[in-house]
Motif scaffolding. Sequence first.
Motif, short mmCIF file in Angstrom:
data_model
loop_
_atom_site.label_atom_id
_atom_site.label_comp_id
_atom_site.label_asym_id
_atom_site.label_seq_id
_atom_site.Cartn_x
_atom_site.Cartn_y
_atom_site.Cartn_z
N GLY A 153 0.78 -1.23 0.00
CA GLY A 153 0.00 0.00 0.00
C GLY A 153 0.82 1.28 0.00
O GLY A 153 0.28 2.37 0.13
N CYS A 154 2.15 1.18 -0.19
CA CYS A 154 2.97 2.39 -0.12
C CYS A 154 3.02 3.11 -1.46
O CYS A 154 3.56 4.21 -1.55
N GLY A 155 2.48 2.51 -2.50
CA GLY A 155 2.42 3.20 -3.78
C GLY A 155 3.40 2.68 -4.83
O GLY A 155 3.60 3.34 -5.85
N LYS A 156 3.94 1.52 -4.62
CA LYS A 156 4.89 0.96 -5.59
C LYS A 156 4.22 0.70 -6.93
O LYS A 156 4.71 1.14 -7.98
N SER A 157 3.10 -0.03 -6.88
CA SER A 157 2.41 -0.35 -8.13
C SER A 157 1.93 0.93 -8.80
O SER A 157 1.95 1.04 -10.03
N THR A 158 1.49 1.86 -7.99
CA THR A 158 1.02 3.12 -8.54
C THR A 158 2.13 3.81 -9.32
O THR A 158 1.92 4.29 -10.43
N LEU A 159 3.33 3.82 -8.73
CA LEU A 159 4.47 4.44 -9.41
C LEU A 159 4.77 3.71 -10.72
O LEU A 159 4.97 4.34 -11.77
N LEU A 160 4.76 2.38 -10.66
CA LEU A 160 5.06 1.60 -11.86
C LEU A 160 4.00 1.84 -12.95
O LEU A 160 4.33 2.00 -14.12
N ASN A 161 2.73 1.88 -12.53
CA ASN A 161 1.65 2.14 -13.49
C ASN A 161 1.77 3.52 -14.09
O ASN A 161 1.40 3.74 -15.25
N ALA A 162 2.26 4.46 -13.29
CA ALA A 162 2.45 5.82 -13.81
C ALA A 162 3.55 5.82 -14.87
O ALA A 162 3.43 6.48 -15.90
N VAL A 163 4.59 5.06 -14.64
CA VAL A 163 5.66 4.96 -15.64
C VAL A 163 5.12 4.30 -16.91
O VAL A 163 5.41 4.70 -18.02
N ALA A 164 4.29 3.28 -16.72
CA ALA A 164 3.73 2.55 -17.86
C ALA A 164 2.68 3.37 -18.60
O ALA A 164 2.37 3.08 -19.75
N GLY A 165 2.12 4.36 -17.94
CA GLY A 165 1.07 5.15 -18.58
C GLY A 165 -0.29 4.53 -18.40
O GLY A 165 -1.20 4.78 -19.18
N LEU A 166 -0.44 3.71 -17.37
CA LEU A 166 -1.72 3.02 -17.17
C LEU A 166 -2.66 3.78 -16.26
O LEU A 166 -3.75 3.33 -15.98
N LEU A 167 -2.21 4.93 -15.74
CA LEU A 167 -3.16 5.72 -14.97
C LEU A 167 -2.89 7.20 -15.20
O LEU A 167 -1.84 7.59 -15.69
N ASP A 168 -3.89 7.99 -14.88
CA ASP A 168 -3.76 9.43 -15.08
C ASP A 168 -2.97 10.03 -13.95
O ASP A 168 -3.28 9.80 -12.79
N ILE A 169 -1.96 10.80 -14.28
CA ILE A 169 -1.20 11.44 -13.22
C ILE A 169 -1.67 12.89 -13.07
O ILE A 169 -2.16 13.50 -14.01
N ASP A 170 -1.54 13.41 -11.84
CA ASP A 170 -2.00 14.77 -11.57
C ASP A 170 -0.93 15.78 -11.93
O ASP A 170 -1.21 16.89 -12.36
N ASP A 171 0.30 15.38 -11.67
CA ASP A 171 1.40 16.33 -11.66
C ASP A 171 2.66 15.67 -12.15
O ASP A 171 2.82 14.48 -11.98
N GLY A 172 3.55 16.49 -12.68
CA GLY A 172 4.88 15.99 -12.98
C GLY A 172 4.99 15.37 -14.36
O GLY A 172 4.04 15.40 -15.15
N GLN A 173 6.17 14.82 -14.62
CA GLN A 173 6.46 14.28 -15.95
C GLN A 173 7.15 12.94 -15.85
O GLN A 173 7.80 12.64 -14.87
N VAL A 174 6.99 12.16 -16.92
CA VAL A 174 7.72 10.91 -17.04
C VAL A 174 8.52 10.96 -18.34
O VAL A 174 7.96 11.25 -19.40
N TRP A 175 9.81 10.78 -18.26
CA TRP A 175 10.66 10.75 -19.44
C TRP A 175 11.23 9.35 -19.59
O TRP A 175 11.72 8.77 -18.64
N ILE A 176 11.16 8.83 -20.81
CA ILE A 176 11.78 7.53 -21.09
C ILE A 176 12.66 7.68 -22.32
O ILE A 176 12.22 8.19 -23.35
N GLY A 177 13.91 7.28 -22.20
CA GLY A 177 14.84 7.39 -23.31
C GLY A 177 15.01 8.82 -23.79
O GLY A 177 15.09 9.07 -25.00
N GLY A 178 15.00 9.74 -22.85
CA GLY A 178 15.21 11.14 -23.20
C GLY A 178 14.01 11.79 -23.87
O GLY A 178 14.10 12.88 -24.42
#
Lengths: 361, 313
Positions: free
Chosen positions: A39-64
């Motif tokens: 429940g600490c948010g690990k899966s949530t973080l991973l899903n955010a990287v994968a683009g499987l959920l809507d994020i409120d704030d911030g950015q994700v960069w992959i491969g520049g």
Amino acid sequence: MASVSIRKLGVSFGSLSVLRDLDLEVAEGEFVVLLGPSGCGKSTLLNAVAGLLDIDDGQVWIGGKNVTWEEPKDRGIGMVFQSYALYPRMTAEGNLTFGLRVAGVAKDEIAKRVARTAELLQIEPLLKRRPAELSGGQRQRVAIGRALVREAGVFLFDEPLSNLDAKLRTELRVELKKLHMTLGSTMIYVTHDQIEALTLADRVAVMHRGVIQQLASPKEIYQRPVNRFVAGFVGSPAMNFVSGELVANSDPVLRTADGTEIRLAGYPFNERPQSGRKVDLGVRPEQIHFDSTAPGATALPLALTLVEPMGADSLLWGSIGDQSVSLRIGPDETHKIGEKVNVHFQPAAASIFDAETGERL
Amino acid sequence: MSTVVSSADTRRAGAGPREDARAQAAGPKPARLSPGRVGIYAFLIVSALFFLIPLYIMVVTSLKGMPEIRLGHLFNLPSEVTFKPWSDAWLHACTGRDCFGLSPGFMNSVKITIPSVILSILIGSINGYALSFWRYKGANLLFGILLFGAFVPYQVVIYPLIIGFRIMGIYSTLTCIIIVHTIFGMPILTLLYRNFYAGLPIELFKAARVDGAGFWKTFFYVMVPMSVPITIVAVIIQVTGIWNDFLFGIIFSGRPNWPMTVQLNNIVNTTTGVREYNVNMAATILTAAVPLAIYFISGRWFVRGIAAGAVKG
Ligand SMILES: Nc1ncnc2c1ncn2[C@@H]1O[C@H](COP(=O)(O)OP(=O)(O)OP(=O)(O)O)[C@@H](O)[C@H]1O
Ligand SMILES: [Mg+2]
């Protein structure tokens, strides 16, 4: 192969804010493990990287590339889920190729990739079977294969081994490590199993309540935890904590509530210790010995209470006042319960945390 | 009575001493049937008879000629079996001035049922899929409204629907009745599919998204193949419901498209000449044949489909 950069990420579900202002840099080819309690948010973080959920704030960069608004398929990622999530009506091969078929990859290219992946994971004989006809370990192999055929730069694993029995888990863990060495891809791996984290990771990110507490090599995490949470969460059997008050003479001393004094000479304080500060001294069970000859060793007076045999070694429990302390002893050592003894540890290898903030001093 | 009960008790005790049972063998020898069993079977047989007697009378009557029926021996087997009432019911029975039997009605029912079933199941499953996996804004509200729809009495909406269809210019057509059946099938089908899909692991859906499948590809390639059991249930519910429908058929389909049920009613209620009980009976059995066949063929599947929530990949 690609780097991943998470910048000021914020995710919430309704009014529940799960991740806040989270930064994480993963270098190309690095194996980073997200470790934390349920429940600490690990899966949530991973899903955010994968683009499987809507994020409120911030950015994700992959491969520049800023992929914050890209669909999962366009992010160059492969993902493996805890429940395998294989398509039940397709064969293993169908599962492997579904994404490629959807993307319109040419037939011979698909065949080539499937052959390569199947060989790598040793699942060639399973390709014609449905998931229902596979064992748990085989299913997880196929699921890993489904991520691999995408030949993505980044692989995301969400507790891929937690549904397997202990033996299989060890096997697949070794294989994953080998796989990482063969492929050299960037991997982000979620687990709440610290053995997995410490064995697999180049760096471990310990998470608690949606915040990365410490991001460092497994060794660093184990030896120099930055706060009490990390110290207590990593390590099994858990670290011992002895709380008391600092007395800063020329040689700093920890005085416990019952008046016991523990010398701390040699501990590398980050800042000058102040007398009267309430602190927790953290010492791992394997750092405490009966032997007093080690250089810089300091004594810890214990009243022995209990022995817990654990196979390879035993855990001997004792107490300082009303605080329990455990140490590892050989399986054949015997000690008299109720006896008062002095055990020893090296303050230089221990950890001291502020009792209020939990930060390492 | 008391001996019988106690013998049953020793039986229930499992490996009860044989001697006891034998000592009581002076009374009626206890067969495999305990009194409780006998009661249950008696009840079942009586209820089966209760439902089967009308069917028996219908079948028997439909195989008799009119003179024999007039004798009034309701339960007698036909002295001379004739299939003429059946062919009359199918081809020649009169509804009003037309005397083409039930066959046009049968064809109409087929023309109404097949597209309605396909359309309603298609839309219902897409609804359920969208509601359980694509949690868009207002999804719950929409689902609530749909469920509410299941409780609205038909009579309330019939007149507004008539007016609506009039304005659209499709009132009293095949299209009209198909739309009506599709709409009224929506609440139950959406609920059925939503619950089915909600039972599937969300990770399956995420995996498909990572694989690049969008809304439709995920639906058709991943969800539909998994939906076979629940679709069997849906087909049974819809086919029987739509086939048996009378009210919507008579109101919305228009005279040339009247379904079999409406035609059956007209045949039975035609007042000119003598009442041909045998033809009426045959016509009724013919009309009921389709749902009956569906139940007989698919009963096994139906139970399996209902239990399909437990199916894991
Ligand atoms: N779809 C969701 N809607 C509402 N709350 C959610 C949702 N997904 C996760 N949460 C909440 O967010 C928090 C973090 O969840 P997350 O799944 O990231 O935990 P986790 O670290 O992966 O835990 P675990 O080890 O149990 O998988 C939890 O408190 C959870 O209840
Ligand atoms: Mg999780």
